[in-house]
Design a protein around this motif. Structure first.
Motif, PDB file in Angstrom:
ATOM      1  N   LYS A  74       0.828  -1.208   0.000  1.00 36.66           N
ATOM      2  CA  LYS A  74       0.000   0.000   0.000  1.00 36.66           C
ATOM      3  C   LYS A  74       0.865   1.261   0.000  1.00 36.66           C
ATOM      4  O   LYS A  74       0.598   2.207  -0.734  1.00 36.66           O
ATOM      5  CB  LYS A  74      -0.930  -0.020   1.211  1.00 36.66           C
ATOM      6  CG  LYS A  74      -2.070   0.932   1.116  1.00 36.66           C
ATOM      7  CD  LYS A  74      -3.062   0.667   2.228  1.00 36.66           C
ATOM      8  CE  LYS A  74      -4.243   1.595   2.086  1.00 36.66           C
ATOM      9  NZ  LYS A  74      -5.225   1.387   3.135  1.00 36.66           N
ATOM     10  N   LYS A  75       1.927   1.276   0.825  1.00 39.31           N
ATOM     11  CA  LYS A  75       2.849   2.414   0.833  1.00 39.31           C
ATOM     12  C   LYS A  75       3.527   2.569  -0.513  1.00 39.31           C
ATOM     13  O   LYS A  75       3.693   3.685  -1.010  1.00 39.31           O
ATOM     14  CB  LYS A  75       3.912   2.229   1.919  1.00 39.31           C
ATOM     15  CG  LYS A  75       3.418   2.387   3.312  1.00 39.31           C
ATOM     16  CD  LYS A  75       4.547   2.091   4.298  1.00 39.31           C
ATOM     17  CE  LYS A  75       4.022   1.863   5.680  1.00 39.31           C
ATOM     18  NZ  LYS A  75       5.071   1.414   6.605  1.00 39.31           N
ATOM     19  N   GLY A  76       3.944   1.466  -1.105  1.00 39.84           N
ATOM     20  CA  GLY A  76       4.568   1.505  -2.424  1.00 39.84           C
ATOM     21  C   GLY A  76       3.645   2.058  -3.483  1.00 39.84           C
ATOM     22  O   GLY A  76       4.065   2.820  -4.351  1.00 39.84           O
ATOM     23  N   LYS A  77       2.375   1.705  -3.398  1.00 39.78           N
ATOM     24  CA  LYS A  77       1.406   2.211  -4.369  1.00 39.78           C
ATOM     25  C   LYS A  77       1.198   3.714  -4.200  1.00 39.78           C
ATOM     26  O   LYS A  77       1.116   4.457  -5.186  1.00 39.78           O
ATOM     27  CB  LYS A  77       0.070   1.479  -4.216  1.00 39.78           C
ATOM     28  CG  LYS A  77      -0.927   1.816  -5.296  1.00 39.78           C
ATOM     29  CD  LYS A  77      -2.169   0.962  -5.179  1.00 39.78           C
ATOM     30  CE  LYS A  77      -3.130   1.268  -6.315  1.00 39.78           C
ATOM     31  NZ  LYS A  77      -4.347   0.464  -6.209  1.00 39.78           N
ATOM     32  N   ILE A  78       1.141   4.190  -2.963  1.00 38.91           N
ATOM     33  CA  ILE A  78       0.976   5.622  -2.708  1.00 38.91           C
ATOM     34  C   ILE A  78       2.192   6.395  -3.220  1.00 38.91           C
ATOM     35  O   ILE A  78       2.050   7.439  -3.872  1.00 38.91           O
ATOM     36  CB  ILE A  78       0.730   5.878  -1.209  1.00 38.91           C
ATOM     37  CG1 ILE A  78      -0.645   5.348  -0.808  1.00 38.91           C
ATOM     38  CG2 ILE A  78       0.850   7.364  -0.877  1.00 38.91           C
ATOM     39  CD1 ILE A  78      -0.883   5.302   0.683  1.00 38.91           C
TER      40      ILE A  78
END
Length: 122
Positions: A74-78
């Motif tokens: 999720k952090k990588g996607k953001i």
């Protein structure tokens, strides 16, 4: 002995796995933000990172109990979304600059600054 076997099988079944490419997604998205100043070429790793993160999210949504590193994805996607936005801004600025002053004026200024740097010994 039979209870031990059932408990052991239950522990194996409940063991969490890692989502595929979670570290790769994170590295690509951070890399896209770092190299965004290189003419917008950072959009390539940002889009790849976003695509991989979306695939991993789909895998996670099928069986959320089985995976334990969803926060990293999720952090990588953001960060990938931030990288895409930064790179689109840089590309937009480059297009605007080249359309307003033209390629010839830009290249003459570049050559002038390059020669100044060579004369100074940089």
């Amino acid at each position: 002995m039979n209870n031990f076997k059932k408990t052991f099988q239950l522990n194996i079944a409940m063991e969490s796995k890692k989502l595929p490419n979670s570290a790769f997604i994170y590295v690509l998205s951070v890399l896209s933000c770092i190299i965004c100043c290189l003419g917008g070429f950072g959009i390539i790793p940002a889009v790849i990172s976003y695509y991989l993160a979306s695939k991993s999210e789909g895998i996670y949504k099928m069986n959320p109990e089985a995976y334990d590193n969803y926060a990293t994805v999720k952090k990588g996607k953001i960060i990938a979304i931030i990288g895409i936005v930064l790179n689109v801004i840089i590309i937009g600025i480059a297009i605007w600059t080249l359309s307003t002053i033209g390629w010839d004026a830009w290249s003459e200024e570049f050559v002038r600054k390059w020669n100044e740097g060579l004369e100074r010994g940089m």
